[in-house]
Design a protein around this motif. Structure first.
Motif, PDB file in Angstrom:
ATOM      1  N   PRO A  57      -1.633   9.331   8.708  1.00  0.00           N
ATOM      2  CA  PRO A  57      -2.043   7.925   8.718  1.00  0.00           C
ATOM      3  C   PRO A  57      -0.928   6.968   8.296  1.00  0.00           C
ATOM      4  O   PRO A  57      -1.206   5.862   7.854  1.00  0.00           O
ATOM      5  N   MET A  58       0.348   7.360   8.439  1.00  0.00           N
ATOM      6  CA  MET A  58       1.448   6.484   8.026  1.00  0.00           C
ATOM      7  C   MET A  58       1.461   5.198   8.858  1.00  0.00           C
ATOM      8  O   MET A  58       1.613   5.255  10.077  1.00  0.00           O
ATOM      9  N   PRO A  59       1.298   4.035   8.205  1.00  0.00           N
ATOM     10  CA  PRO A  59       1.323   2.762   8.955  1.00  0.00           C
ATOM     11  C   PRO A  59       2.759   2.312   9.239  1.00  0.00           C
ATOM     12  O   PRO A  59       3.242   1.354   8.651  1.00  0.00           O
ATOM     13  N   ARG A  94       3.467  10.319  12.297  1.00  0.00           N
ATOM     14  CA  ARG A  94       2.074  10.669  12.604  1.00  0.00           C
ATOM     15  C   ARG A  94       1.142   9.959  11.639  1.00  0.00           C
ATOM     16  O   ARG A  94       1.562   9.502  10.564  1.00  0.00           O
ATOM     17  N   THR A 122       5.489  11.718   2.509  1.00  0.00           N
ATOM     18  CA  THR A 122       6.877  12.066   2.178  1.00  0.00           C
ATOM     19  C   THR A 122       7.245  11.661   0.742  1.00  0.00           C
ATOM     20  O   THR A 122       6.759  10.644   0.252  1.00  0.00           O
ATOM     21  N   PHE A 159      16.524   2.808   9.989  1.00  0.00           N
ATOM     22  CA  PHE A 159      15.465   3.820  10.054  1.00  0.00           C
ATOM     23  C   PHE A 159      14.082   3.167  10.016  1.00  0.00           C
ATOM     24  O   PHE A 159      13.216   3.454  10.845  1.00  0.00           O
ATOM     25  N   CYS A 191      -0.709   6.177  -0.721  1.00  0.00           N
ATOM     26  CA  CYS A 191      -0.569   7.538  -0.196  1.00  0.00           C
ATOM     27  C   CYS A 191       0.622   8.285  -0.795  1.00  0.00           C
ATOM     28  O   CYS A 191       0.561   9.489  -0.960  1.00  0.00           O
ATOM     29  N   HIS A 192       1.720   7.589  -1.053  1.00  0.00           N
ATOM     30  CA  HIS A 192       2.953   8.280  -1.467  1.00  0.00           C
ATOM     31  C   HIS A 192       3.018   8.579  -2.967  1.00  0.00           C
ATOM     32  O   HIS A 192       3.925   9.286  -3.400  1.00  0.00           O
ATOM     33  N   MET A 210      11.349   3.577  12.939  1.00  0.00           N
ATOM     34  CA  MET A 210      10.622   4.819  12.709  1.00  0.00           C
ATOM     35  C   MET A 210       9.225   4.853  13.319  1.00  0.00           C
ATOM     36  O   MET A 210       8.540   3.834  13.435  1.00  0.00           O
ATOM     37  N   GLY A 267       0.768  -1.239   0.000  1.00  0.00           N
ATOM     38  CA  GLY A 267       0.000   0.000   0.000  1.00  0.00           C
ATOM     39  C   GLY A 267       0.801   1.292   0.000  1.00  0.00           C
ATOM     40  O   GLY A 267       0.226   2.364   0.183  1.00  0.00           O
ATOM     41  N   CYS A 268       2.118   1.228  -0.188  1.00  0.00           N
ATOM     42  CA  CYS A 268       2.926   2.452  -0.132  1.00  0.00           C
ATOM     43  C   CYS A 268       2.482   3.465  -1.194  1.00  0.00           C
ATOM     44  O   CYS A 268       2.432   4.666  -0.931  1.00  0.00           O
ATOM     45  N   THR A 279      -0.614  16.123   7.922  1.00  0.00           N
ATOM     46  CA  THR A 279       0.622  15.489   7.448  1.00  0.00           C
ATOM     47  C   THR A 279       0.541  15.280   5.943  1.00  0.00           C
ATOM     48  O   THR A 279      -0.555  15.173   5.371  1.00  0.00           O
ATOM     49  N   TYR A 280       1.699  15.226   5.319  1.00  0.00           N
ATOM     50  CA  TYR A 280       1.794  15.032   3.868  1.00  0.00           C
ATOM     51  C   TYR A 280       2.712  13.844   3.594  1.00  0.00           C
ATOM     52  O   TYR A 280       3.821  13.787   4.151  1.00  0.00           O
ATOM     53  N   ARG A 333      13.860  10.709  -0.291  1.00  0.00           N
ATOM     54  CA  ARG A 333      14.256  10.235   1.055  1.00  0.00           C
ATOM     55  C   ARG A 333      15.143   8.991   0.982  1.00  0.00           C
ATOM     56  O   ARG A 333      16.203   8.949   1.594  1.00  0.00           O
TER      57      ARG A 333
HETATM   58  C1  HEC Z   1      -2.397   5.837   4.529  1.00  0.00           C
HETATM   59  C2  HEC Z   1      -1.339   6.608   3.902  1.00  0.00           C
HETATM   60  C3  HEC Z   1       0.079   6.034   3.893  1.00  0.00           C
HETATM   61  C4  HEC Z   1       0.474   4.756   3.540  1.00  0.00           C
HETATM   62  C5  HEC Z   1      -0.397   3.587   3.136  1.00  0.00           C
HETATM   63  C6  HEC Z   1       1.917   4.745   3.641  1.00  0.00           C
HETATM   64  N1  HEC Z   1       2.370   5.969   4.051  1.00  0.00           N
HETATM   65 FE1  HEC Z   1       4.313   6.440   4.465  1.00  0.00          FE
HETATM   66  N2  HEC Z   1       3.729   8.274   5.170  1.00  0.00           N
HETATM   67  C7  HEC Z   1       2.433   8.786   5.082  1.00  0.00           C
HETATM   68  C8  HEC Z   1       2.419  10.114   5.662  1.00  0.00           C
HETATM   69  C9  HEC Z   1       1.215  11.042   5.749  1.00  0.00           C
HETATM   70  C10 HEC Z   1       3.728  10.375   6.114  1.00  0.00           C
HETATM   71  C11 HEC Z   1       4.219  11.630   6.857  1.00  0.00           C
HETATM   72  C12 HEC Z   1       4.003  11.387   8.347  1.00  0.00           C
HETATM   73  C13 HEC Z   1       4.475  12.508   9.225  1.00  0.00           C
HETATM   74  O1  HEC Z   1       4.719  13.613   8.739  1.00  0.00           O
HETATM   75  O2  HEC Z   1       4.614  12.272  10.449  1.00  0.00           O
HETATM   76  C14 HEC Z   1       4.516   9.191   5.791  1.00  0.00           C
HETATM   77  C15 HEC Z   1       5.865   9.041   6.099  1.00  0.00           C
HETATM   78  C16 HEC Z   1       6.657   7.986   5.646  1.00  0.00           C
HETATM   79  C17 HEC Z   1       8.071   7.868   5.892  1.00  0.00           C
HETATM   80  C18 HEC Z   1       8.868   8.781   6.771  1.00  0.00           C
HETATM   81  C19 HEC Z   1       9.805   9.636   6.031  1.00  0.00           C
HETATM   82  C20 HEC Z   1      10.596  10.499   6.970  1.00  0.00           C
HETATM   83  O3  HEC Z   1      11.491  11.116   6.447  1.00  0.00           O
HETATM   84  O4  HEC Z   1      10.338  10.595   8.187  1.00  0.00           O
HETATM   85  C21 HEC Z   1       8.488   6.731   5.251  1.00  0.00           C
HETATM   86  C22 HEC Z   1       9.903   6.180   5.184  1.00  0.00           C
HETATM   87  C23 HEC Z   1       7.330   6.129   4.644  1.00  0.00           C
HETATM   88  N3  HEC Z   1       6.234   6.918   4.915  1.00  0.00           N
HETATM   89  C24 HEC Z   1       7.362   4.976   3.898  1.00  0.00           C
HETATM   90  C25 HEC Z   1       6.210   4.257   3.548  1.00  0.00           C
HETATM   91  C26 HEC Z   1       6.244   2.929   2.964  1.00  0.00           C
HETATM   92  C27 HEC Z   1       7.502   2.183   2.569  1.00  0.00           C
HETATM   93  C28 HEC Z   1       4.943   2.535   2.837  1.00  0.00           C
HETATM   94  C29 HEC Z   1       4.431   1.188   2.383  1.00  0.00           C
HETATM   95  C30 HEC Z   1       4.833   0.076   3.215  1.00  0.00           C
HETATM   96  C31 HEC Z   1       4.105   3.634   3.323  1.00  0.00           C
HETATM   97  N4  HEC Z   1       4.919   4.657   3.724  1.00  0.00           N
HETATM   98  C32 HEC Z   1       2.720   3.633   3.349  1.00  0.00           C
HETATM   99  C33 HEC Z   1       1.333   8.131   4.560  1.00  0.00           C
HETATM  100  C34 HEC Z   1       1.287   6.785   4.203  1.00  0.00           C
END
Ligand code: HEC
Length: 164
Positions: free
Chosen positions: A105-107, A103, A79, A96, A44-45, A100, A40-41, A76-77, A84
């Motif tokens: 909705p980052m899972p 906030r 990343t 990391f 959102c990303h 990590m 699911g990355c 939050t937005y 990164r």
């Molecule tokens: C539901 C939405 C959502 C999903 C699904 C999601 N992310 Fe995120 N992610 C975010 C958001 C919003 C942030 C920023 C959070 C914050 O600012 O605290 C984030 C932050 C991150 C960061 C932190 C970067 C930093 O510099 O601190 C990483 C790494 C990351 N995501 C990787 C992933 C990966 C890999 C996946 C898949 C396994 C994933 N994310 C799935 C929404 C999502």
């Protein structure tokens, strides 16, 4: 003569070994691309990905999003992961990702639980995509109104811990 034969054999062995290493990297990269979809990355990303039924041009993969997620934590937005991850070594990424917190909705718990092999595969896949896009907007604290579009979350229900 013997020396030359030994050299030739050595060169052949080296060539074969680097061929194997190359094929292995290729397989890991393909696996990483798959994990990015399956866990699911992109949802959102990658901008527009979820809204378009899981479609986005590769150029836009994981460049982060201007669409904010707003709730009791502020806004939050997602990343820009192309920037990164391309700034981290494999070892830095593994450390990391395992530790990590972020906030909603980052899972982040999903990343925390991934194996070294899966995290390494993600890293290879994102490295291969290369750097692209611009950094996502900075997060806003609670109480600050976001300028652009956001997904709004209601306050979460109280989590009731089971009595033991
Ligand atoms: C539901 C939405 C959502 C999903 C699904 C999601 N992310 Fe995120 N992610 C975010 C958001 C919003 C942030 C920023 C959070 C914050 O600012 O605290 C984030 C932050 C991150 C960061 C932190 C970067 C930093 O510099 O601190 C990483 C790494 C990351 N995501 C990787 C992933 C990966 C890999 C996946 C898949 C396994 C994933 N994310 C799935 C929404 C999502």
């Amino acid at each position: 003569m013997l020396f030359r034969t030994v050299c030739t054999l050595f060169a052949l062995a080296l060539g074969a070994a680097s061929g194997i290493a190359h094929a292995d990297d290729e397989a890991q990269r393909a696996r990483g691309r798959e994990i990015l979809f399956q866990s699911g990355c992109h949802d959102c990303h990658t901008p527009g990905f979820a809204a378009n039924g899981g479609e986005a041009p590769e150029a836009a993969w994981l460049v982060g999003d201007q669409l904010g997620w707003n709730g009791p934590w502020g806004t939050t937005y997602p990343t820009n992961l192309r920037l990164r991850l391309n700034d981290m070594s494999r070892a830095q990424w593994l450390a990391f990702a395992k530790a990590m917190k972020a906030r909603p909705p980052m899972p982040y718990w999903a990343l925390n639980r991934m194996s070294d092999a899966d995290l390494g595969a993600i890293w290879l896949a994102v490295r291969a995509l290369g750097k692209a896009g611009t950094p996502a907007p900075a997060a806003l604290p609670p109480g600050v109104s976001p300028q652009g579009p956001v997904v709004r979350f209601p306050p979460p229900p109280q989590v009731v811990k089971a009595a033991r």
